[in-house]
Design an enzyme around this catalytic site. Structure first.
Site, short mmCIF file in Angstrom:
data_model
loop_
_atom_site.label_atom_id
_atom_site.label_comp_id
_atom_site.label_asym_id
_atom_site.label_seq_id
_atom_site.Cartn_x
_atom_site.Cartn_y
_atom_site.Cartn_z
N ASP A 95 2.21 1.16 12.48
CA ASP A 95 0.93 1.24 11.80
C ASP A 95 0.36 -0.18 11.69
OD1 ASP A 95 -1.11 2.19 10.07
OD2 ASP A 95 0.30 3.62 9.19
N ASP A 196 -5.02 1.57 11.30
CA ASP A 196 -5.48 2.01 9.98
C ASP A 196 -6.99 1.77 9.83
OD1 ASP A 196 -4.59 2.78 7.22
OD2 ASP A 196 -5.44 0.83 6.71
N GLU A 248 -7.34 5.66 13.04
CA GLU A 248 -7.73 6.42 11.85
C GLU A 248 -9.21 6.15 11.60
OE1 GLU A 248 -6.75 7.03 7.12
OE2 GLU A 248 -6.80 5.04 8.00
N HIS A 322 0.27 11.06 4.77
CA HIS A 322 0.64 10.47 3.48
C HIS A 322 -0.53 10.35 2.51
CE1 HIS A 322 -1.10 7.40 5.89
NE2 HIS A 322 -1.20 6.62 4.85
N ASP A 323 -1.74 10.65 2.97
CA ASP A 323 -2.92 10.53 2.10
C ASP A 323 -3.45 11.89 1.67
OD1 ASP A 323 -3.01 7.75 2.36
OD2 ASP A 323 -4.22 7.85 4.18
C1 GLC Z 1 -5.64 4.34 5.19
C2 GLC Z 1 -4.21 4.64 4.82
C3 GLC Z 1 -4.11 4.69 3.33
C4 GLC Z 1 -4.49 3.32 2.79
C5 GLC Z 1 -5.86 2.89 3.30
C6 GLC Z 1 -6.08 1.43 3.09
O1 GLC Z 1 -6.52 5.33 4.79
O2 GLC Z 1 -3.79 5.80 5.45
O3 GLC Z 1 -2.84 5.06 2.90
O4 GLC Z 1 -4.50 3.34 1.40
O5 GLC Z 1 -6.01 3.11 4.68
O6 GLC Z 1 -5.28 0.68 3.96
#
Ligand code: GLC
Length: 546
Positions: A95, A196, A248, A322-323
């Site tokens: 990641d 990310d 993402e 995880h979110d």
């Molecule tokens: C992404 C991650 C999340 C994190 C955010 C800031 O959305 O998946 O867990 O808090 O980015 O890095």
């Protein structure tokens, strides 16, 4: 392309398996569970960040991109993990958090010490006036997106927590640093990368959001986004023949994603988009509950499937990460139909066009944690929003109910291996409590059950590995106006699959021409193929043309 037959499994290392009783998951713990994953059949593991971090945002606040946080282990442990995974035919995806660093990162510390080179790595701006930030943007974790630094009389931007300072991607040195970090991990044998919130790196301007919203229109899919991704590709992972990259993409559009993840492009292999995971947000607001809007869920899937397909672009497919809260609690029924609905959700998702991702515990149908007290929550987003909702006058009971449905901690409780203390995750004190469901929902009991959710996932993964129509077939929507069933066909030159999924706890009926079809996989033992199908609660069936 090399990834259409693959399935990715996501490990949240902090909660997967502890090997040294400190209550934290670690690399050695992961190694001890590789056989379980190999047996499931997955091809890649995506690991959430394990690098040095003060853990304000569980590793998404990176303080050093090149070393492991010792609580996870050492570089030697990682080399062992990598070799053991390779032996089992499993690749590794790391990641990369490049929109921001922790304020503990040495770049930020140097910036704060007044080093001009490093100040230019971040986004410092003058305020609008005494005590006033540069604009009205809001952090995604609540409050202003700007933090005042008295000694500069300037503010720095943080789209996330105040300890996550945004990097300035207009600075070529920042872009080179990020490519160097990817190259460092490539030199360690890592060829899979998840980027990310990567569509937030290009900010267009720093004006006020006229709608008094959070400002996202000025930093989402920004003007130089595609250029930055092409450059990163060229300077790093694009030099490998065999790579797997996923971006993402926060609040993105199909129009942008067909470029980010185009087969003929030079950006990324695939994208995570999130619109389908907002169909239970009232007025698009995460902290306001409503039952899922099934018709919009169907429409979003169809629009993204077709939009990406027609443009030659590729989706990542997922219900969980995880979110997100646990899908079986959210879109299924974690009470009387836990098994049926978990298998139904898996079927509906895995047969679509794209690359499926499985989040740890999903394959055994782990439900939400259902914590009952705010002291059980750890996540910075949850604890921040708790305060905000309190200020808005909501009762304790209401807030806990909202967190039970929406908190990211629902996904972050320990992996449920067995019914011993702490779900078999640790024999120390876990950093976050295990969810009560571990007494009944756990890997050990699953493995003794020939009809388990896990076995169903195994079969779906096997289908993707072996069937061309699953890998490459066209997606054709069916029964688009049906209020309970999500249905589609996958078709290639030789085969056709029809996938029917009932998203409700009541029977659902549909008429289709199924004369030439037979059951390939179902979550009920005795599914019959008829032109008039009556699907039972959460019944999901894959039909194959004879
Ligand atoms: C992404 C991650 C999340 C994190 C955010 C800031 O959305 O998946 O867990 O808090 O980015 O890095």
């Amino acid at each position: 392309m090399g990834f259409k037959d693959k399935v990715v499994y996501q490990i949240y290392p902090k909660s997967f398996q502890d090997s040294n009783s400190d209550g934290w998951g670690d690399i050695r713990g992961i190694i001890s569970r590789l056989d379980y994953l190999a047996d499931l059949g997955i091809n890649y593991i995506w690991f959430n960040p394990m690098t040095v971090s003060p853990q304000r945002d569980n590793g998404y606040d990176v303080a050093d991109y090149r070393s492991f946080d010792p609580r996870y282990g050492t570089m030697e442990d990682f080399e062992l993990l990598s070799a053991e995974a390779a032996k089992r035919g499993i690749g590794i995806m790391f990641d990369m958090v490049f929109n921001h660093t922790s304020t503990e990162h040495e770049w930020f510390k140097k910036a704060m010490a007044g080093d001009e080179k490093y100040k230019k790595y971040y986004i410092f701006r003058k305020g609008k006036g005494p005590g006033l930030p540069p604009n009205n943007w809001q952090s995604k974790f609540a409050g202003s997106a700007w933090e005042y630094v008295e000694k500069f009389d300037e503010w720095y931007l943080h789209l996330f927590d105040v300890t996550q300072a945004d990097l300035d991607w207009t600075n070529p040195e920042v872009r080179q640093e990020c490519a160097d970090i990817v190259n460092f991990w490539r030199s360690k044998g890592v060829h899979g990368f998840r980027f990310d919130v990567i569509n937030l790196i290009s900010k267009s301007s720093f004006e006020d959001d006229p709608n008094n919203y959070d400002g996202r229109q000025f930093y989402t899919d920004g003007p130089r986004e595609h250029e930055y991704l092409e450059e990163l590709n060229r300077n790093s992972f694009g030099q490998d023949d065999d790579h797997l990259t996923v971006g993402e993409m926060s609040s993105t559009t199909i129009a942008n994603c067909v470029r980010y993840a185009n087969e003929n492009g030079k950006e990324l292999d695939m994208v995570f988009s999130f619109h389908h995971l907002k169909v239970d947000y009232k007025n698009q607001m995460k902290w306001e509950l409503q039952p899922m809007d099934f018709m919009s869920l169907k429409k979003l899937f169809t629009d993204w499937q077709i939009g990406m397909q027609e443009a030659g672009a590729w989706n990542a497919l997922f219900w969980n990460c995880h979110d997100q809260p646990r899908s079986v609690s959210r879109f299924g029924n974690d009470k009387e139909y836990r098994k049926e609905s978990a298998k139904m959700l898996a079927t509906a998702l895995h047969m679509m066009r794209g690359t499926p991702y499985i989040y740890q515990g999903e394959e055994i149908g782990m439900p939400n944690a259902y914590f009952t007290d705010i002291s059980q929550y750890v996540d910075v987003e949850s604890t921040n929003i708790y305060k905000v909702l309190k200020e808005q006058g909501k009762s304790e009971e209401e807030i806990i109910h909202i967190l039970q449905e929406r908190s990211r901690d629902n996904a972050r409780t320990p992996m449920q291996w067995d019914d011993t203390d702490n779900a078999g995750f640790t024999d120390g004190k876990p950093w976050i409590q295990a969810a009560d469901s571990y007494h009944t929902v756990n890997v050990k009991s699953t493995l003794n059950d020939p009809d388990s959710i896990y076995r169903h996932y195994q079969k779906l993964i096997e289908m993707r590995k072996t069937m061309h129509v699953v890998q490459e077939g066209r997606f054709i929507p069916l029964l688009q106006d049906h209020p309970k069933i999500y249905a589609y066909e996958r078709r290639d030159e030789n085969d056709s699959l029809i996938v029917l999924s009932n998203f409700y706890a009541e029977n659902a009926e549909a008429d289709l021409d199924l004369e030439n079809y037979e059951v390939y996989l179902s979550n009920y033992a005795d599914t019959d193929v008829k032109n008039h199908m009556v699907l039972r609660p959460y019944e999901a069936v894959i039909l194959k043309r004879k």
